[in-house]
Design a protein around this motif. Structure first.
Motif, PDB file in Angstrom:
ATOM      1  N   ALA A 290       0.835  -1.193   0.000  1.00 35.78           N
ATOM      2  CA  ALA A 290       0.000   0.000   0.000  1.00 35.78           C
ATOM      3  C   ALA A 290       0.874   1.248   0.000  1.00 35.78           C
ATOM      4  O   ALA A 290       1.886   1.317   0.690  1.00 35.78           O
ATOM      5  CB  ALA A 290      -0.919  -0.005   1.219  1.00 35.78           C
ATOM      6  N   ALA A 291       0.456   2.248  -0.790  1.00 31.18           N
ATOM      7  CA  ALA A 291       1.174   3.522  -0.873  1.00 31.18           C
ATOM      8  C   ALA A 291       0.144   4.633  -1.095  1.00 31.18           C
ATOM      9  O   ALA A 291       0.097   5.265  -2.148  1.00 31.18           O
ATOM     10  CB  ALA A 291       2.202   3.495  -2.002  1.00 31.18           C
TER      11      ALA A 291
ATOM     12  N   GLY B 221      -6.212   3.742  -2.411  1.00 28.43           N
ATOM     13  CA  GLY B 221      -5.601   2.425  -2.523  1.00 28.43           C
ATOM     14  C   GLY B 221      -4.344   2.375  -3.351  1.00 28.43           C
ATOM     15  O   GLY B 221      -3.886   1.279  -3.719  1.00 28.43           O
ATOM     16  N   SER B 222      -3.763   3.509  -3.671  1.00 29.43           N
ATOM     17  CA  SER B 222      -2.539   3.508  -4.476  1.00 29.43           C
ATOM     18  C   SER B 222      -1.502   2.558  -3.883  1.00 29.43           C
ATOM     19  O   SER B 222      -1.364   2.457  -2.665  1.00 29.43           O
ATOM     20  CB  SER B 222      -1.950   4.916  -4.553  1.00 29.43           C
ATOM     21  N   SER B 223      -0.770   1.899  -4.772  1.00 31.14           N
ATOM     22  CA  SER B 223       0.188   0.894  -4.323  1.00 31.14           C
ATOM     23  C   SER B 223       1.462   0.977  -5.139  1.00 31.14           C
ATOM     24  O   SER B 223       1.505   1.595  -6.213  1.00 31.14           O
ATOM     25  CB  SER B 223      -0.416  -0.519  -4.449  1.00 31.14           C
ATOM     26  N   VAL B 224       2.509   0.358  -4.614  1.00 29.46           N
ATOM     27  CA  VAL B 224       3.755   0.186  -5.352  1.00 29.46           C
ATOM     28  C   VAL B 224       4.054  -1.303  -5.432  1.00 29.46           C
ATOM     29  O   VAL B 224       3.666  -2.072  -4.551  1.00 29.46           O
ATOM     30  CB  VAL B 224       4.931   0.935  -4.704  1.00 29.46           C
TER      31      VAL B 224
ATOM     32  N   ARG C 140       5.406   9.468  -0.876  1.00 28.38           N
ATOM     33  CA  ARG C 140       6.470   9.632  -1.873  1.00 28.38           C
ATOM     34  C   ARG C 140       7.836   9.745  -1.189  1.00 28.38           C
ATOM     35  O   ARG C 140       8.812   9.102  -1.608  1.00 28.38           O
ATOM     36  CB  ARG C 140       6.190  10.865  -2.726  1.00 28.38           C
ATOM     37  N   LEU C 141       7.907  10.544  -0.123  1.00 26.88           N
ATOM     38  CA  LEU C 141       9.163  10.703   0.596  1.00 26.88           C
ATOM     39  C   LEU C 141       9.620   9.372   1.179  1.00 26.88           C
ATOM     40  O   LEU C 141      10.806   9.014   1.089  1.00 26.88           O
ATOM     41  CB  LEU C 141       8.996  11.739   1.704  1.00 26.88           C
TER      42      LEU C 141
END
Length: 300
Positions: free
Chosen positions: A206-207, A213-216, A259-260
């Motif tokens: 999860a990001a 629900g954005s993910s990487v 992001r950081l």
């Protein structure tokens, strides 16, 4: 590769292909990243021109693309672009767009029938469009043998339970109904939360921030690493200035925090950062420096 729209690199034992649908000037740079004024783009001009910024017109250069990851005997797609003949009245570039991702995949040696996993890093129109295709007037999965991995928070937010994104954007209901709901009806959707391991090399995390629900997708093989960052980054200017979120982020503050965190880990681990939309070089190694991050080495 002889196709100009296809590039490749290798991470350990894993092959990665970049399949480009479109590349060009997308939106004014100041509109794309509102927190970065013209002086910021000018200051970083040497690192942004020509692949990421057109200084004469002030336009950000971006791409619509899909990443193919061949890992542990499986073929994994990371995001599926805009699709064909979609009703997207809120975005002229996407509305009724004609594209042929399956054809481009075939030309790159990837048979859509043999795709094992489709990763939607989040539910936005340019990440789920080729989830489905028109099959005699009905939307059906484009990749009939694949599991489609959909983050739970986005499935809720953009689905009927969340009021199709609360009705804020006209396209949200449309994209859910033509690109997500048919995959559920076909029994191919896997809704995941927190973390999801695909195989010994690939894990989703999860990001949140860009969407709930954005993910990487993290890749590790034989000591080499990459992170597919989705829309945490739309331009290299956000690596140089990670506090600046895009105009498309639903929660800009949370997106900046995420992001950081992702960039800190990427720099510490020497991970290649692979965003969804970089228009020039598509994958870059970042390092710490100058009180922040620097662009160290481009892979493609």
């Amino acid at each position: 590769m002889t196709d100009d729209n296809v590039q490749s690199f290798v991470i350990g034992d894993v092959e990665v292909l970049r399949i480009m649908e479109w590349q060009g000037a997308f939106v004014p740079a100041r509109q794309l990243v509102p927190g970065c004024g013209p002086e910021v783009w000018k200051e970083d001009e040497e690192q942004l021109v020509p692949g990421h910024w057109e200084p004469d017109g002030g336009m950000a250069v971006m791409a619509l693309q899909t990443w193919v990851v061949r890992s542990a005997g499986r073929t994994v797609l990371v995001d599926t672009g805009v699709g064909r003949d979609r009703e997207r009245p809120g975005n002229p570039l996407f509305h009724r767009r004609q594209s042929d991702l399956p054809g481009r995949l075939l030309r790159a040696g990837v048979d859509p029938r043999e795709v094992d996993v489709v990763v939607n890093t989040h539910i936005h129109a340019d990440h789920v469009g080729w989830n489905t295709h028109d099959a005699d007037g009905e939307w059906a999965p484009t990749f009939p043998g694949a599991r489609y991995l959909v983050p739970a928070a986005d499935a809720h937010h953009f689905g009927p339970e969340g009021g199709y994104g609360g009705g804020v954007r006209v396209d949200d209901r449309l994209l859910y109904e033509d690109s997500i709901a048919p995959v559920h009806r076909a029994g191919q959707a896997v809704v995941w939360d927190g973390e999801y391991r695909i195989d010994e090399h690939l894990v989703l995390e999860a990001a949140p921030g860009h969407t709930p629900g954005s993910s990487v997708l993290r890749l590790e093989s034989r000591g080499e690493r990459a992170v597919f960052a989705g829309d945490l980054l739309h331009s290299p200017v956000q690596i140089l200035h990670p506090e600046c979120s895009s105009c498309f982020c639903l929660d800009p503050r949370q997106a900046a925090e995420t992001r950081l965190r992702v960039l800190e880990r990427a720099a510490d681990e020497r991970s290649l950062v692979v965003p969804a939309h970089f228009g020039g070089g598509g994958a870059v190694e970042v390092r710490k420096g100058r009180g922040g991050f620097t662009l160290h080495r481009w892979a493609v």
